[in-house]
Design a protein around this motif. Structure first.
Motif, PDB file in Angstrom:
ATOM      1  N   SER A   1       0.441  -6.229  -5.639  1.00  0.00           N
ATOM      2  CA  SER A   1       0.617  -5.495  -4.388  1.00  0.00           C
ATOM      3  C   SER A   1      -0.393  -5.927  -3.322  1.00  0.00           C
ATOM      4  O   SER A   1      -0.166  -5.721  -2.131  1.00  0.00           O
ATOM      5  CB  SER A   1       0.482  -3.989  -4.633  1.00  0.00           C
ATOM      6  OG  SER A   1       1.513  -3.521  -5.467  1.00  0.00           O
ATOM      7  N   VAL A   2      -1.500  -6.538  -3.755  1.00  0.00           N
ATOM      8  CA  VAL A   2      -2.505  -6.986  -2.788  1.00  0.00           C
ATOM      9  C   VAL A   2      -1.974  -8.131  -1.937  1.00  0.00           C
ATOM     10  O   VAL A   2      -1.932  -8.036  -0.706  1.00  0.00           O
ATOM     11  CB  VAL A   2      -3.817  -7.387  -3.506  1.00  0.00           C
ATOM     12  CG1 VAL A   2      -4.817  -7.966  -2.509  1.00  0.00           C
ATOM     13  CG2 VAL A   2      -4.420  -6.178  -4.216  1.00  0.00           C
TER      14      VAL A   2
ATOM     15  N   LEU B   1       2.132  -6.948  -0.680  1.00  0.00           N
ATOM     16  CA  LEU B   1       2.322  -5.754   0.149  1.00  0.00           C
ATOM     17  C   LEU B   1       1.154  -5.482   1.083  1.00  0.00           C
ATOM     18  O   LEU B   1       1.171  -4.521   1.837  1.00  0.00           O
ATOM     19  CB  LEU B   1       2.568  -4.529  -0.742  1.00  0.00           C
ATOM     20  CG  LEU B   1       3.806  -4.569  -1.636  1.00  0.00           C
ATOM     21  CD1 LEU B   1       3.889  -3.305  -2.489  1.00  0.00           C
ATOM     22  CD2 LEU B   1       5.073  -4.742  -0.815  1.00  0.00           C
ATOM     23  N   GLY B   2       0.116  -6.311   1.001  1.00  0.00           N
ATOM     24  CA  GLY B   2      -1.032  -6.136   1.884  1.00  0.00           C
ATOM     25  C   GLY B   2      -1.907  -4.961   1.538  1.00  0.00           C
ATOM     26  O   GLY B   2      -2.692  -4.505   2.382  1.00  0.00           O
ATOM     27  N   GLN B   3      -1.804  -4.462   0.313  1.00  0.00           N
ATOM     28  CA  GLN B   3      -2.640  -3.330  -0.078  1.00  0.00           C
ATOM     29  C   GLN B   3      -4.044  -3.809  -0.429  1.00  0.00           C
ATOM     30  O   GLN B   3      -4.248  -4.958  -0.807  1.00  0.00           O
ATOM     31  CB  GLN B   3      -2.011  -2.600  -1.264  1.00  0.00           C
ATOM     32  CG  GLN B   3      -0.677  -1.946  -0.930  1.00  0.00           C
ATOM     33  CD  GLN B   3      -0.127  -1.131  -2.078  1.00  0.00           C
ATOM     34  OE1 GLN B   3      -0.771  -0.979  -3.114  1.00  0.00           O
ATOM     35  NE2 GLN B   3       1.066  -0.592  -1.898  1.00  0.00           N
ATOM     36  N   ARG B   4      -5.011  -2.913  -0.311  1.00  0.00           N
ATOM     37  CA  ARG B   4      -6.401  -3.254  -0.603  1.00  0.00           C
ATOM     38  C   ARG B   4      -6.734  -2.882  -2.039  1.00  0.00           C
ATOM     39  O   ARG B   4      -6.272  -1.876  -2.568  1.00  0.00           O
ATOM     40  CB  ARG B   4      -7.335  -2.514   0.353  1.00  0.00           C
ATOM     41  CG  ARG B   4      -7.162  -2.920   1.813  1.00  0.00           C
ATOM     42  CD  ARG B   4      -8.106  -2.130   2.706  1.00  0.00           C
ATOM     43  NE  ARG B   4      -9.498  -2.364   2.350  1.00  0.00           N
ATOM     44  CZ  ARG B   4     -10.522  -1.738   2.915  1.00  0.00           C
ATOM     45  NH1 ARG B   4     -10.302  -0.824   3.867  1.00  0.00           N
ATOM     46  NH2 ARG B   4     -11.766  -2.009   2.544  1.00  0.00           N
TER      47      ARG B   4
ATOM     48  N   ASP C   1      -9.711   0.548  -8.645  1.00  0.00           N
ATOM     49  CA  ASP C   1      -8.661  -0.330  -9.157  1.00  0.00           C
ATOM     50  C   ASP C   1      -9.257  -1.459  -9.983  1.00  0.00           C
ATOM     51  O   ASP C   1      -8.743  -1.805 -11.054  1.00  0.00           O
ATOM     52  CB  ASP C   1      -7.848  -0.916  -7.999  1.00  0.00           C
ATOM     53  CG  ASP C   1      -7.070   0.131  -7.228  1.00  0.00           C
ATOM     54  OD1 ASP C   1      -6.682   1.144  -7.851  1.00  0.00           O
ATOM     55  OD2 ASP C   1      -6.857  -0.050  -6.021  1.00  0.00           O
TER      56      ASP C   1
ATOM     57  N   ARG D   1      -9.187  -1.394  -4.395  1.00  0.00           N
ATOM     58  CA  ARG D   1     -10.346  -0.509  -4.350  1.00  0.00           C
ATOM     59  C   ARG D   1     -11.234  -0.743  -5.561  1.00  0.00           C
ATOM     60  O   ARG D   1     -10.828  -1.372  -6.550  1.00  0.00           O
ATOM     61  CB  ARG D   1      -9.883   0.941  -4.311  1.00  0.00           C
ATOM     62  CG  ARG D   1      -9.023   1.305  -3.100  1.00  0.00           C
ATOM     63  CD  ARG D   1      -8.249   2.563  -3.368  1.00  0.00           C
ATOM     64  NE  ARG D   1      -7.386   2.419  -4.536  1.00  0.00           N
ATOM     65  CZ  ARG D   1      -6.791   3.433  -5.145  1.00  0.00           C
ATOM     66  NH1 ARG D   1      -6.966   4.662  -4.703  1.00  0.00           N
ATOM     67  NH2 ARG D   1      -6.017   3.221  -6.200  1.00  0.00           N
TER      68      ARG D   1
ATOM     69  N   THR E   1      -0.363  -3.431  -9.453  1.00  0.00           N
ATOM     70  CA  THR E   1      -1.460  -3.236  -8.504  1.00  0.00           C
ATOM     71  C   THR E   1      -2.013  -4.568  -8.015  1.00  0.00           C
ATOM     72  O   THR E   1      -2.280  -4.750  -6.825  1.00  0.00           O
ATOM     73  CB  THR E   1      -2.587  -2.417  -9.172  1.00  0.00           C
ATOM     74  OG1 THR E   1      -2.062  -1.142  -9.556  1.00  0.00           O
ATOM     75  CG2 THR E   1      -3.758  -2.214  -8.218  1.00  0.00           C
TER      76      THR E   1
ATOM     77  N   SER F   1      -7.310   9.206  -3.307  1.00  0.00           N
ATOM     78  CA  SER F   1      -7.224   8.568  -1.990  1.00  0.00           C
ATOM     79  C   SER F   1      -6.076   9.133  -1.183  1.00  0.00           C
ATOM     80  O   SER F   1      -6.090   9.060   0.032  1.00  0.00           O
ATOM     81  CB  SER F   1      -7.053   7.059  -2.155  1.00  0.00           C
ATOM     82  OG  SER F   1      -5.820   6.765  -2.802  1.00  0.00           O
TER      83      SER F   1
ATOM     84  N   ALA G   1      -5.732   6.748  -7.197  1.00  0.00           N
ATOM     85  CA  ALA G   1      -4.677   6.825  -6.191  1.00  0.00           C
ATOM     86  C   ALA G   1      -4.474   8.255  -5.722  1.00  0.00           C
ATOM     87  O   ALA G   1      -4.254   8.508  -4.525  1.00  0.00           O
ATOM     88  CB  ALA G   1      -3.371   6.286  -6.786  1.00  0.00           C
TER      89      ALA G   1
END
Length: 299
Positions: free
Chosen positions: A115-116, A119-122, A127, A124, A112, A299, A296
């Motif tokens: 991935s920020v 992969l450009g994930q946010r 998280d 939360r 996780t 969301s 997850a």
């Protein structure tokens, strides 16, 4: 049997096997050093994966994939099995199995975090809470519950165990770009990883001694940890995804049984007395993973 039952049986078989590998690591490291164990285990795994592909009639096709896919598999093979298992086995060589196994189980949290940026994930709020809970468990386990002194049982071993999760997370992130059949991809990863492992063994160690116990343990690790369980888990998820399979989440949740079952095997096979701090820390790590999965799903 319907698809739901088959998914459950294949899932339980995978979890049961995964629960034994921490003990197998520790027992085999009594006879082989980490590089020797990895060399023998990788050879056994490559043989099993080749046999699976041969039975499916895909072995020839696996060796004729496009050059671009070959290059990606070569890079992935440097991560897994080469670098990942080198670091993981060194961690098990330094730490008690009851510490190394739960620390390695934080790989989902590491995934996780990575991935920020990759992969450009946010990230939360849930998280962040899951990460805090999980790494509290890491501190509890690695300090044997003595959080005030912050004295680690083996600092290098802890760093290696957590470092292995970074390599594993990187491997899975970059594997998402592959379009190959998963078993084919894993076979090629091991095919390219084996020469790296052999070179490292010759430079930093020596070829494994003719130890029956060491060879048997390494074969078990290679066949079950690195080979058969991957195919079993894919089969379980395939059945779970069918209309009457009950859903993949139901099978995926079985994975949370593995670390607790693993402690049972570690106690009876390796002979370690399981510390209360290990159980408490593992509870935190599992709670963090569950919290992240719950977030997850919502969301």
């Amino acid at each position: 049997m319907n698809a739901r039952t088959k998914a459950l049986l294949f899932g339980l078989a995978t979890v049961a096997i995964w629960s034994t590998v921490a003990s197998a690591f520790k027992l085999t490291l009594r006879h082989l050093d980490p590089l020797q164990l990895l060399l023998c285990a990788c050879t056994a795994s490559l043989t099993v994966l080749a046999a699976i592909l041969a039975v499916r009639g895909r072995l020839g096709a696996a060796l004729r994939v496009p050059a671009r896919d070959m290059a990606r598999c070569a890079l992935l093979g440097a991560l897994n099995p080469a670098l990942y298992y080198m670091i993981l086995f060194m961690a098990y060589d330094l730490l008690p199995a009851q510490e190394a196994q739960p620390l390695n189980h934080t790989w989902a949290i590491t995934l996780t975090l990575l991935s920020v940026p990759l992969l450009g994930q946010r990230l939360r709020l849930v998280d962040a809470a899951a990460i805090l809970v999980s790494y509290t468990g890491v501190l509890v386990i690695s300090t044997h519950g003595n959080l005030q002194s912050m004295t680690f049982s083996d600092p290098l071993g802890v760093v290696l165990a957590l470092g292995s999760t970074i390599i594993w997370a990187l491997y899975w992130i970059y594997s998402t770009r592959s379009t190959l059949d998963p078993v084919t991809g894993l076979f090629l990863n091991f095919l390219f990883g084996l020469p790296i492992i052999l070179a490292a063994t010759l430079i930093f160690s020596e070829l494994p001694p003719p130890s029956p116990a060491g060879m048997l343990g390494a074969a078990y690790v290679g066949v079950f940890e690195m080979g058969v369980t991957f195919a079993l888990w894919l089969t379980a998820m395939k059945y779970a995804a069918m209309p009457d399979g009950g859903g993949t989440a139901r099978v995926a949740n079985l994975i949370f049984l593995s670390p607790f079952l693993s402690l049972v095997f570690i106690h009876f096979l390796v002979g370690e007395d399981i510390l209360p701090s290990t159980l408490t820390g593992l509870g935190f790590i599992i709670a963090g993973n569950l919290l992240m999965r719950l977030g997850a799903r919502r969301s």
